[in-house]
Design an enzyme around this catalytic site. Structure first.
Site, PDB file in Angstrom:
ATOM      1  N   ASP A  30      -1.459  55.286 121.189  1.00 59.31           N
ATOM      2  CA  ASP A  30      -0.124  55.234 120.605  1.00 59.31           C
ATOM      3  C   ASP A  30       0.892  55.477 121.721  1.00 59.31           C
ATOM      4  O   ASP A  30       0.531  55.586 122.893  1.00 59.31           O
ATOM      5  CB  ASP A  30       0.011  56.247 119.457  1.00 59.31           C
ATOM      6  CG  ASP A  30      -0.205  57.688 119.899  1.00 59.31           C
ATOM      7  OD1 ASP A  30      -0.145  57.987 121.126  1.00 59.31           O
ATOM      8  OD2 ASP A  30      -0.438  58.539 119.020  1.00 59.31           O
ATOM      9  N   HIS A  31       2.146  55.617 121.370  1.00 57.02           N
ATOM     10  CA  HIS A  31       3.186  55.789 122.398  1.00 57.02           C
ATOM     11  C   HIS A  31       3.041  57.100 123.172  1.00 57.02           C
ATOM     12  O   HIS A  31       3.596  57.247 124.248  1.00 57.02           O
ATOM     13  CB  HIS A  31       4.579  55.685 121.767  1.00 57.02           C
ATOM     14  CG  HIS A  31       4.931  56.845 120.886  1.00 57.02           C
ATOM     15  ND1 HIS A  31       4.513  56.925 119.580  1.00 57.02           N
ATOM     16  CD2 HIS A  31       5.630  57.975 121.133  1.00 57.02           C
ATOM     17  CE1 HIS A  31       4.952  58.053 119.053  1.00 57.02           C
ATOM     18  NE2 HIS A  31       5.631  58.708 119.962  1.00 57.02           N
TER      19      HIS A  31
END
Length: 132
Positions: free
Chosen positions: A7-8
């Protein structure tokens, strides 16, 4: 772990562990001479996941090197079951019990071909149960 798996925040997205386990099951079969595309072409069957019981203990992150252990725990009729673990430096991050059905091209259950049973029956073993 590749950037695309995260994910980020650089943490592996939870569903990607299932992809890692899928690849490990495919490689286990391949290492025993079972190619899934050939199985479909020659026997008209494939395997579909019917249940996935996943226990997440800790997260993996970008650039972590992971190992996936796969243990065949049951094979009979039209069903296969695996216990799998994903580890980083011998630390268990994810554990799962994965159940598959052998199906035909119309998604109807079919008995596991005898050629697969002969090769995989000796692989039956036990991995410690999931640690909830």
């Amino acid at each position: 772990v590749y950037y695309e798996d995260t994910d980020h925040g650089g943490v592996v997205y939870y569903a990607n562990y299932l992809k890692f386990m899928e690849r490990a099951r495919t490689e286990l079969l391949r290492s025993r001479g079972i190619e899934l595309d050939e199985l479909e072409d020659e026997e008209g069957v494939m395997f579909a996941v019917t249940e996935a019981h996943v226990f997440y203990r800790d997260s993996a992150c970008f650039n972590d090197a992971l190992d996936v252990e796969s243990c065949l725990t049951s094979i009979k009729g039209a069903r296969l079951s695996f216990r799998q673990r994903i580890l980083r430096d011998d630390e268990v991050l994810v554990e799962a019990d994965i159940h598959l059905a052998c199906i035909d091209r119309d998604s109807k259950p079919r008995r596991i071909p005898s050629s697969v049973l002969q090769v995989m029956q000796p692989e039956l073993s036990e991995m410690p149960s999931l640690g909830h």
